[in-house]
Design a protein around this motif. Structure first.
Motif, PDB file in Angstrom:
ATOM      1  N   GLY A 107       4.179  -1.173   8.450  1.00 41.25           N
ATOM      2  CA  GLY A 107       5.527  -1.290   7.914  1.00 41.25           C
ATOM      3  C   GLY A 107       6.030  -2.704   8.003  1.00 41.25           C
ATOM      4  O   GLY A 107       5.480  -3.536   8.739  1.00 41.25           O
ATOM      5  N   GLU A 108       7.077  -2.981   7.262  1.00 38.61           N
ATOM      6  CA  GLU A 108       7.702  -4.300   7.278  1.00 38.61           C
ATOM      7  C   GLU A 108       9.010  -4.214   8.064  1.00 38.61           C
ATOM      8  O   GLU A 108       9.642  -3.153   8.118  1.00 38.61           O
ATOM      9  CB  GLU A 108       8.003  -4.749   5.840  1.00 38.61           C
ATOM     10  CG  GLU A 108       6.772  -5.076   5.023  1.00 38.61           C
ATOM     11  CD  GLU A 108       6.117  -6.376   5.432  1.00 38.61           C
ATOM     12  OE1 GLU A 108       6.812  -7.270   5.963  1.00 38.61           O
ATOM     13  OE2 GLU A 108       4.899  -6.508   5.236  1.00 38.61           O
ATOM     14  N   PRO A 109       9.437  -5.313   8.677  1.00 39.15           N
ATOM     15  CA  PRO A 109      10.742  -5.298   9.338  1.00 39.15           C
ATOM     16  C   PRO A 109      11.853  -5.077   8.319  1.00 39.15           C
ATOM     17  O   PRO A 109      11.678  -5.335   7.129  1.00 39.15           O
ATOM     18  CB  PRO A 109      10.828  -6.706   9.969  1.00 39.15           C
ATOM     19  CG  PRO A 109       9.898  -7.541   9.143  1.00 39.15           C
ATOM     20  CD  PRO A 109       8.783  -6.621   8.729  1.00 39.15           C
ATOM     21  N   ASP A 110      12.991  -4.564   8.786  1.00 40.46           N
ATOM     22  CA  ASP A 110      14.115  -4.310   7.883  1.00 40.46           C
ATOM     23  C   ASP A 110      14.631  -5.578   7.232  1.00 40.46           C
ATOM     24  O   ASP A 110      15.152  -5.554   6.119  1.00 40.46           O
ATOM     25  CB  ASP A 110      15.259  -3.624   8.634  1.00 40.46           C
ATOM     26  CG  ASP A 110      14.891  -2.202   9.044  1.00 40.46           C
ATOM     27  OD1 ASP A 110      14.010  -1.610   8.383  1.00 40.46           O
ATOM     28  OD2 ASP A 110      15.478  -1.707  10.017  1.00 40.46           O
ATOM     29  N   ILE A 111      14.513  -6.692   7.937  1.00 43.78           N
ATOM     30  CA  ILE A 111      14.962  -7.990   7.423  1.00 43.78           C
ATOM     31  C   ILE A 111      13.781  -8.946   7.500  1.00 43.78           C
ATOM     32  O   ILE A 111      13.125  -9.042   8.548  1.00 43.78           O
ATOM     33  CB  ILE A 111      16.136  -8.544   8.249  1.00 43.78           C
ATOM     34  CG1 ILE A 111      17.318  -7.563   8.190  1.00 43.78           C
ATOM     35  CG2 ILE A 111      16.554  -9.924   7.750  1.00 43.78           C
ATOM     36  CD1 ILE A 111      18.439  -7.912   9.117  1.00 43.78           C
ATOM     37  N   PRO A 112      13.460  -9.669   6.418  1.00 46.24           N
ATOM     38  CA  PRO A 112      12.318 -10.599   6.468  1.00 46.24           C
ATOM     39  C   PRO A 112      12.526 -11.682   7.521  1.00 46.24           C
ATOM     40  O   PRO A 112      13.660 -12.107   7.784  1.00 46.24           O
ATOM     41  CB  PRO A 112      12.301 -11.206   5.064  1.00 46.24           C
ATOM     42  CG  PRO A 112      13.085 -10.273   4.212  1.00 46.24           C
ATOM     43  CD  PRO A 112      14.100  -9.648   5.103  1.00 46.24           C
ATOM     44  N   ASP A 113      11.435 -12.120   8.122  1.00 49.95           N
ATOM     45  CA  ASP A 113      11.515 -13.198   9.110  1.00 49.95           C
ATOM     46  C   ASP A 113      11.974 -14.502   8.479  1.00 49.95           C
ATOM     47  O   ASP A 113      12.697 -15.285   9.097  1.00 49.95           O
ATOM     48  CB  ASP A 113      10.146 -13.407   9.773  1.00 49.95           C
ATOM     49  CG  ASP A 113       9.728 -12.205  10.603  1.00 49.95           C
ATOM     50  OD1 ASP A 113      10.616 -11.484  11.103  1.00 49.95           O
ATOM     51  OD2 ASP A 113       8.509 -11.982  10.744  1.00 49.95           O
ATOM     52  N   THR A 114      11.535 -14.756   7.245  1.00 49.49           N
ATOM     53  CA  THR A 114      11.927 -15.973   6.531  1.00 49.49           C
ATOM     54  C   THR A 114      12.169 -15.633   5.067  1.00 49.49           C
ATOM     55  O   THR A 114      11.753 -14.579   4.585  1.00 49.49           O
ATOM     56  CB  THR A 114      10.830 -17.051   6.610  1.00 49.49           C
ATOM     57  OG1 THR A 114       9.630 -16.541   6.016  1.00 49.49           O
ATOM     58  CG2 THR A 114      10.557 -17.469   8.049  1.00 49.49           C
ATOM     59  N   GLY A 115      12.806 -16.552   4.369  1.00 51.58           N
ATOM     60  CA  GLY A 115      12.989 -16.393   2.931  1.00 51.58           C
ATOM     61  C   GLY A 115      14.153 -15.495   2.572  1.00 51.58           C
ATOM     62  O   GLY A 115      15.032 -15.212   3.390  1.00 51.58           O
ATOM     63  N   ALA A 116      14.136 -15.014   1.348  1.00 53.39           N
ATOM     64  CA  ALA A 116      15.234 -14.224   0.809  1.00 53.39           C
ATOM     65  C   ALA A 116      15.272 -12.825   1.421  1.00 53.39           C
ATOM     66  O   ALA A 116      14.251 -12.304   1.862  1.00 53.39           O
ATOM     67  CB  ALA A 116      15.080 -14.115  -0.708  1.00 53.39           C
ATOM     68  N   PRO A 117      16.457 -12.177   1.431  1.00 54.36           N
ATOM     69  CA  PRO A 117      16.541 -10.787   1.888  1.00 54.36           C
ATOM     70  C   PRO A 117      15.803  -9.854   0.931  1.00 54.36           C
ATOM     71  O   PRO A 117      15.543 -10.210  -0.220  1.00 54.36           O
ATOM     72  CB  PRO A 117      18.059 -10.495   1.852  1.00 54.36           C
ATOM     73  CG  PRO A 117      18.729 -11.811   1.725  1.00 54.36           C
ATOM     74  CD  PRO A 117      17.764 -12.739   1.069  1.00 54.36           C
ATOM     75  N   TYR A 118      15.509  -8.644   1.410  1.00 58.66           N
ATOM     76  CA  TYR A 118      14.902  -7.644   0.542  1.00 58.66           C
ATOM     77  C   TYR A 118      15.931  -7.129  -0.465  1.00 58.66           C
ATOM     78  O   TYR A 118      17.117  -7.038  -0.175  1.00 58.66           O
ATOM     79  CB  TYR A 118      14.358  -6.466   1.352  1.00 58.66           C
ATOM     80  CG  TYR A 118      13.179  -6.803   2.210  1.00 58.66           C
ATOM     81  CD1 TYR A 118      12.118  -7.565   1.712  1.00 58.66           C
ATOM     82  CD2 TYR A 118      13.091  -6.357   3.522  1.00 58.66           C
ATOM     83  CE1 TYR A 118      11.023  -7.874   2.502  1.00 58.66           C
ATOM     84  CE2 TYR A 118      12.004  -6.654   4.318  1.00 58.66           C
ATOM     85  CZ  TYR A 118      10.973  -7.422   3.803  1.00 58.66           C
ATOM     86  OH  TYR A 118       9.889  -7.724   4.587  1.00 58.66           O
ATOM     87  N   VAL A 119      15.455  -6.786  -1.646  1.00 58.67           N
ATOM     88  CA  VAL A 119      16.324  -6.283  -2.702  1.00 58.67           C
ATOM     89  C   VAL A 119      16.834  -4.886  -2.336  1.00 58.67           C
ATOM     90  O   VAL A 119      16.148  -4.103  -1.679  1.00 58.67           O
ATOM     91  CB  VAL A 119      15.566  -6.267  -4.055  1.00 58.67           C
ATOM     92  CG1 VAL A 119      14.412  -5.272  -4.028  1.00 58.67           C
ATOM     93  CG2 VAL A 119      16.506  -6.001  -5.211  1.00 58.67           C
ATOM     94  N   GLN A 120      18.056  -4.597  -2.755  1.00 56.09           N
ATOM     95  CA  GLN A 120      18.671  -3.285  -2.583  1.00 56.09           C
ATOM     96  C   GLN A 120      19.099  -2.766  -3.951  1.00 56.09           C
ATOM     97  O   GLN A 120      19.242  -3.527  -4.906  1.00 56.09           O
ATOM     98  CB  GLN A 120      19.890  -3.377  -1.651  1.00 56.09           C
ATOM     99  CG  GLN A 120      19.600  -3.965  -0.281  1.00 56.09           C
ATOM    100  CD  GLN A 120      18.720  -3.070   0.567  1.00 56.09           C
ATOM    101  OE1 GLN A 120      18.801  -1.846   0.470  1.00 56.09           O
ATOM    102  NE2 GLN A 120      17.859  -3.666   1.381  1.00 56.09           N
ATOM    103  N   ALA A 121      19.360  -1.474  -4.040  1.00 54.19           N
ATOM    104  CA  ALA A 121      19.789  -0.881  -5.310  1.00 54.19           C
ATOM    105  C   ALA A 121      21.052  -1.554  -5.836  1.00 54.19           C
ATOM    106  O   ALA A 121      21.205  -1.756  -7.044  1.00 54.19           O
ATOM    107  CB  ALA A 121      20.008   0.618  -5.137  1.00 54.19           C
ATOM    108  N   ASP A 122      21.961  -1.933  -4.936  1.00 53.56           N
ATOM    109  CA  ASP A 122      23.212  -2.578  -5.354  1.00 53.56           C
ATOM    110  C   ASP A 122      22.961  -3.888  -6.101  1.00 53.56           C
ATOM    111  O   ASP A 122      23.743  -4.262  -6.974  1.00 53.56           O
ATOM    112  CB  ASP A 122      24.114  -2.862  -4.152  1.00 53.56           C
ATOM    113  CG  ASP A 122      24.724  -1.589  -3.591  1.00 53.56           C
ATOM    114  OD1 ASP A 122      24.596  -0.536  -4.247  1.00 53.56           O
ATOM    115  OD2 ASP A 122      25.326  -1.648  -2.500  1.00 53.56           O
TER     116      ASP A 122
END
Length: 201
Positions: free
Chosen positions: A50-65
């Motif tokens: 699995g991946e962490p909820d928030i990336p260690d570096t770079g942009a945030p993960y995309v959300q439906a919003d």
């Protein structure tokens, strides 16, 4: 009208992320439009991974919003055998709800990619990313030979289908000046198109 263009990408070694940042700079040239830069998590054949909820570096993960709120969408991926990378495809495959509700319909969309070699499948990868955008009812924006110096200037990345970069076999080639220019031009073209279209009905 929302004034943000979603720049969504997957990047394994940073080359596609660098291209995404140039696309975002191009969006910013079309004030009051702004770029919202997001990424997607990696996928694994190991189900426990699995991946962490928030990336260690770079942009945030995309959300439906992010999709609901954007005035346009520009997606980018490294090339995987002439196709988009699995993490981006995995995310796109999860958008049945957005397809049914027409979340992206009538909005401008564009694509960008990075490959290890000049003939590494850039154009087929760009086309593979266009197909789902068309299914979502998006209006595809590309680059033009007349305005963007594709014919006379490009000896590295750059296609009429979208911005591109040749990262080298080790992925360590920096973006060339023309690759940066074309990426910024693509971002600006999408932003100006979104501003002219206003909010889709």
């Amino acid at each position: 009208m929302n004034d943000e263009i979603l720049v969504l990408y997957y990047s394994r070694n940073g080359a596609t992320a660098s291209l995404a940042n140039e696309v975002a700079r191009g969006v910013a040239r079309a004030a009051p439009m702004k770029a919202r830069v997001r990424t997607v998590p990696s996928v694994s054949a190991t189900t426990e991974a699995g991946e962490p909820d928030i990336p260690d570096t770079g942009a945030p993960y995309v959300q439906a919003d992010d999709l609901e709120e954007c005035a346009g969408l520009i997606i980018g991926s490294p090339t995987r055998f002439g196709n988009m990378a699995a993490p981006l495809k995995h995310f796109i495959d999860s958008l049945s709800g957005q397809w049914l509700s027409g979340t992206l319909a009538g909005k401008p969309g564009a694509v960008f990619t990075s490959t290890g070699s000049l003939h590494g499948g850039q154009e087929t990868t760009l086309m593979s990313m266009m197909l789902p955008l068309l299914h979502h009812g998006m209006l595809i924006v590309g680059l033009t030979y007349t305005a963007d110096d594709l014919l006379a200037e490009t000896t590295s990345g750059g296609t009429p289908y979208g911005a591109s970069h040749v990262s080298g076999s080790l992925g360590d080639n920096p973006l060339t000046d023309i690759e940066k220019k074309l990426a910024r031009t693509l971002g600006e073209r999408v932003a100006r198109t979104a501003a002219k279209l206003g909010r889709p009905e």
